[in-house]
Design a protein around this motif. Structure first.
Motif, short mmCIF file in Angstrom:
data_model
loop_
_atom_site.label_atom_id
_atom_site.label_comp_id
_atom_site.label_asym_id
_atom_site.label_seq_id
_atom_site.Cartn_x
_atom_site.Cartn_y
_atom_site.Cartn_z
N MET B 274 0.83 -1.21 0.07
CA MET B 274 -0.20 -0.02 -0.04
C MET B 274 0.87 1.25 -0.10
O MET B 274 0.65 2.12 -0.53
N CYS B 275 1.89 1.11 0.80
CA CYS B 275 2.67 2.38 0.90
C CYS B 275 3.47 2.44 -0.59
O CYS B 275 3.62 3.87 -0.86
N ALA B 276 3.88 1.46 -1.22
CA ALA B 276 4.57 1.54 -2.31
C ALA B 276 3.70 2.55 -3.44
O ALA B 276 4.08 3.18 -4.12
N GLU B 277 2.46 1.83 -3.40
CA GLU B 277 1.42 2.40 -4.28
C GLU B 277 1.10 3.72 -4.03
O GLU B 277 1.02 4.68 -5.02
N GLY B 281 1.80 6.94 -6.45
CA GLY B 281 0.79 7.71 -6.82
C GLY B 281 1.43 9.42 -6.64
O GLY B 281 1.22 10.11 -7.59
N LEU B 282 2.12 9.57 -5.77
CA LEU B 282 2.93 10.72 -5.38
C LEU B 282 3.64 11.06 -6.65
O LEU B 282 3.96 12.26 -7.13
N LEU B 283 4.53 9.98 -7.04
CA LEU B 283 5.57 10.35 -8.00
C LEU B 283 4.73 10.79 -9.43
O LEU B 283 5.17 11.66 -10.20
N THR B 285 1.98 12.29 -9.55
CA THR B 285 1.61 13.85 -9.47
C THR B 285 2.60 14.48 -9.82
O THR B 285 2.61 15.66 -10.62
N PHE B 286 3.81 14.19 -9.26
CA PHE B 286 4.89 15.05 -9.50
C PHE B 286 5.23 15.01 -11.02
O PHE B 286 5.66 16.05 -11.68
N ASN B 287 5.08 13.90 -11.97
CA ASN B 287 5.52 13.66 -13.08
C ASN B 287 4.60 14.63 -13.78
O ASN B 287 4.83 15.16 -14.90
N ALA B 288 3.13 14.35 -13.47
CA ALA B 288 2.16 15.38 -14.10
C ALA B 288 2.58 17.03 -13.82
O ALA B 288 2.48 17.67 -15.07
N LEU B 289 2.89 17.31 -12.69
CA LEU B 289 3.26 18.74 -12.42
C LEU B 289 4.52 18.86 -13.54
O LEU B 289 4.71 20.12 -14.15
N LEU B 290 5.52 18.39 -13.30
CA LEU B 290 6.73 18.40 -14.45
C LEU B 290 6.41 18.54 -15.81
O LEU B 290 6.78 19.58 -16.48
N ARG B 291 5.51 17.54 -16.22
CA ARG B 291 5.01 17.56 -17.51
C ARG B 291 4.30 18.87 -17.86
O ARG B 291 4.79 19.51 -18.97
N ILE B 292 3.40 19.33 -16.98
CA ILE B 292 2.69 20.72 -17.07
C ILE B 292 3.82 21.84 -17.42
O ILE B 292 3.68 22.77 -18.41
N SER B 293 4.68 21.72 -16.32
CA SER B 293 5.58 23.20 -16.65
C SER B 293 6.59 23.07 -17.96
O SER B 293 6.98 23.87 -18.18
N ARG B 294 6.88 21.55 -18.34
CA ARG B 294 7.59 21.41 -19.38
C ARG B 294 6.93 21.91 -20.65
O ARG B 294 7.33 22.59 -21.56
N VAL B 295 5.70 21.67 -20.77
CA VAL B 295 4.95 21.96 -21.69
C VAL B 295 4.54 23.21 -22.04
O VAL B 295 4.94 24.21 -22.92
N GLU B 296 4.46 24.17 -20.52
CA GLU B 296 4.31 25.72 -20.52
C GLU B 296 5.66 26.39 -20.82
O GLU B 296 5.90 27.35 -21.47
N SER B 297 6.81 25.60 -20.82
CA SER B 297 8.22 26.12 -20.92
C SER B 297 8.11 26.40 -22.51
O SER B 297 9.15 27.02 -22.99
N GLY B 298 7.59 25.48 -23.20
CA GLY B 298 7.50 25.67 -24.70
C GLY B 298 8.59 24.77 -25.33
O GLY B 298 9.23 24.82 -26.33
N SER B 411 -13.97 12.99 -3.70
CA SER B 411 -13.94 11.47 -3.22
C SER B 411 -13.40 10.42 -4.37
O SER B 411 -13.01 9.46 -4.14
N LEU B 412 -13.24 11.23 -5.64
CA LEU B 412 -12.98 10.47 -6.58
C LEU B 412 -11.26 10.35 -6.74
O LEU B 412 -10.79 11.41 -6.36
N PRO B 413 -10.95 9.29 -7.22
CA PRO B 413 -9.36 9.36 -7.44
C PRO B 413 -9.00 10.36 -8.45
O PRO B 413 -9.64 10.83 -9.21
N GLY B 414 -7.78 10.87 -8.52
CA GLY B 414 -7.17 11.83 -9.36
C GLY B 414 -6.37 12.95 -8.67
O GLY B 414 -6.66 13.01 -7.44
#
Lengths: 229, 453
Positions: B274-277, B281-283, B285-298, B411-414
């Motif tokens: 469960m901890c690994a999962e 999930g946190l990872l 989220t970080f990847n999604a954040l990184l991807r957004i800023s990378r897209v925004e950076s052009g 309440s939904l995942p995401g």
């Protein structure tokens, strides 16, 4: 099996190293491109894990140099998200697969195994027209699939999916590997899209038979066939 | 040391250049005036002398030497003001007739018009101009005019020239100093404010004067730029805050669980998994954040190419079709063939994937999802419509923010990053992303320009 990791980040390197060692691999580590190039060129390895950004000589240069000097050891390229992680550039330089950091160890080990298998089968794969896994048989020319002499009807995409699994029979393949290999898109599928396709395929190849062939490997992906290492 | 710093200002240097130009044009004006007034008088006076010479030469032809002497005497007698100068000499320069006592040496130099100083009986020097006519054997006649008035005007004129240029230069210099002082004051204000901003006080603004000149325009532009920067910074801080806030919860939970597991004699495999999962999930989220800023950076823009959007949409629809059906959602797509856009294949696929993930997540069993791709006048329009709960009108702008999760979806995942990425992808492609009411449900439309931006 002997693996060389060329990676300057000590944490990442030791994480990969200990993981691979636990799986029974022999692992060497170089923390810069120059030493890595020297080791890769002078020692004999089954696969290389090369980080793109390295001190002294960068990862792509290492790969290019190796390929230029005729060393065909399979290479898995690592790149941090946020670098210029152009997959095409990595593969063009001579890398065989590409993995973006951060990654799960299971993803790395699955891809590394796929690489080793591919290089081991070198020569014979070209001529293969029929794939066999246990009593499952795929004829690539006639594009038909049968299990224990029972014909199985597959949609074109299901056929591609099964072909990929059969080519990697006995190996764990991750969802990302499937999305790349079958759909040719390179991102992490968020929902269970791949799982749904797998379960449909499973319904066709496993449901009416006693021995299931398509296994789910929890937290990692899927595996077709038994432990035929 | 006030002056040296003024001398260094750009405005003052410009003033100096203007001053030189101004001086030069004043000088040119004077020279022209001189030529057209005093020069003209001089030329007139010269032509009088020439005419007189011609007249006397004629008289000599007609009446000979004695006649000429007589005419000269007559002319001298009639010239009461003494402005004309006559002198008739023999070959040894002895005066025969005329109103001058001696033969000036200057006249021997040239046969044309000559300027010289005539010395009177009382020793006063008077400027004069004259020409010589040679008659008979060695006789010479000098005809001239005193030009002392002309010389005086000339002198006045030169003095006026010097003063005029001097005054002009002086005024230009004073004006330049004043102007550069004022400009320097305004620039100093600007510099003071920018230094305060550099020091970290982003709320500072350059004081405006209410004028309409270019300094005021610059001031207003600088202030507008600062507003923009402050907004961006606030946005950034907001993103940073929400990242910290939204990641603190899951990290704390993970930490607590690991602590509990560590306290156990034999940590359960289930707990560890469960901890690994959770960490995964946190990872993600970080990847999604990184991807957004990378897209925004052009960063992706350099690899943009012409793409078959219809093909990409078909691929992804095919990928999601089964997943939707598994959730008992009717999935249909209307895709116009061969619609081309300029962009990145992976990003567009990822964007549609995120939209479909959302649609499947929020659409109840028995609902339906429709994907539509149509070519509009100058853009390709990709719509994902569902009949889930939709988004209240007041939240429609907010859904594109990072970690924007509406109460009903808590309440939904995401991770609340899906639409933020789609928005970033849309913007990088020069397109727009909008949400509208599908009554019931939600329509998300992504419009991408058809041609290369």
């Amino acid at each position: 099996m002997r693996i060389l990791i060329i990676e300057d980040d000590k944490d990442v390197a030791s994480f990969i190293q200990s993981g691979l060692q636990q799986s029974g691999w022999n692992v060497d580590h170089a923390d810069n491109g120059k030493d890595g190039l020297f080791l890769a060129a002078t020692e004999s390895y089954d696969a290389l894990v090369v980080d793109r950004m390295l001190p002294a000589v960068d990862g792509l240069t290492v790969i290019r140099t190796l390929r230029a000097s005729g060393i065909q050891t399979p290479v898995l390229v690592l790149s941090a998200l946020g670098e210029v992680d152009d997959r095409v550039a990595g593969l063009k330089a001579g890398g065989d697969d590409y993995l973006v950091k951060p990654f799960a160890f299971s993803e790395l080990s699955a891809r590394l195994e796929a690489l080793l298998r591919r290089s081991g089968e070198h020569g014979s794969t070209q001529a293969t027209t029929v794939l066999n896994v246990a009593d499952l048989k795929m004829d690539l020319l006639r594009r038909d699939v049968s299990r224990a002499a029972t014909k199985i009807d597959l949609q074109p995409r299901e056929f591609q999916l099964l072909e990929f699994l059969m080519r990697h029979a006995g190996q764990v393949v991750t969802r990302t590997m499937l999305l790349e290999g079958v759909w040719d898109y390179h991102f992490d599928p968020q929902t269970n899209v791949i799982d749904v396709h797998i379960s449909r395929l499973r319904a066709k190849i496993d449901r009416d038979f006693d021995v299931p062939l398509l296994h789910t490997v929890r937290g990692v992906g899927y595996k077709l066939g038994g432990d035929t290492n | 040391m006030r002056l040296p710093s003024i001398l260094r200002t750009g405005v003052f240097q410009l003033t100096m250049v203007y001053m030189a130009l101004f001086g030069a044009s004043v000088a040119a004006l004077f020279i022209f005036t001189y030529w057209s007034t005093i020069g003209s008088i001089e030329r007139q006076s010269d032509s009088v002398i020439e005419a007189e010479i011609r007249g006397l030469a004629e008289q000599y032809e007609r009446r000979g030497l004695p006649g000429l002497v007589e005419i000269i005497r007559e002319r001298v007698r009639r010239d009461t003001q003494g402005r004309s100068v006559y002198l008739f000499v023999d070959s040894s320069l002895r005066p025969i007739a005329g109103n001058m006592a001696y033969w000036p040496q200057e006249l021997n130099r040239s046969s044309g018009l000559v300027s010289f100083f005539k010395i009177n009986a009382d020793g006063v020097q008077i400027p004069a101009r004259a020409r010589v006519l040679t008659v008979g054997q060695g006789y010479r006649l000098m005809v001239g005019r005193e030009i002392n008035e002309l010389a005086l005007i000339n002198q006045d004129f030169r003095r006026a020239l010097v003063w005029g240029i001097g005054l002009t230069m002086g005024l230009a210099l004073a004006g330049g100093i004043l102007m550069s002082l004022q400009a320097q004051r305004r620039i100093a204000r600007l510099n003071r404010t920018t230094r305060q901003i550099i020091a970290g006080d982003l709320s500072r603004r350059v004081p405006t004067t209410g004028g309409r000149d270019e300094f005021e325009e610059l001031t207003q532009n600088v202030n507008a730029m600062l507003d923009q920067i402050e907004n961006l910074m606030a946005g950034l801080r907001h993103v940073g805050d929400s990242i910290a806030h939204d990641l603190r919860g899951p990290l704390t939970r993970l930490g607590n669980q690991l602590e509990l597991l560590a306290a156990e004699a034999e940590p359960s495999r289930e707990g560890l998994t469960m901890c690994a999962e959770q960490a995964e999930g946190l990872l993600a989220t970080f990847n999604a954040l990184l991807r957004i800023s990378r897209v925004e950076s052009g960063a992706y823009r350099s690899a943009f190419a012409e793409l078959d959007l219809s093909g990409i949409v078909s691929d992804i629809c095919e990928l999601y079709h089964a997943a939707a059906e598994d959730e008992r959602i009717t999935f249909s797509s209307e895709i116009e063939p061969s619609i081309a856009v300029f962009g990145d294949r992976e990003l567009l696929a990822q964007a549609l994937t995120n939209l479909l993930d959302n649609a499947i997540k929020y659409t109840p069993q028995g609902g339906s999802i429709v994907v539509r791709l149509i070519q509009e006048a100058d853009s390709a329009c990709l719509e994902v419509a569902d009949n889930g709960p939709g988004v209240p009108a007041k939240d429609r702008e907010r859904v594109f923010e990072r970690f924007a999760r509406l109460d009903q979806s808590r309440s939904l995942p995401g991770n609340g990053l899906g639409l933020a990425l789609v928005k970033a992808v849309a913007e990088q492609h020069g397109g727009t992303l909008e949400v509208a009411d599908n009554s019931p449900g939600l329509i998300v439309s992504l419009k991408l320009p058809s041609k290369q931006p």
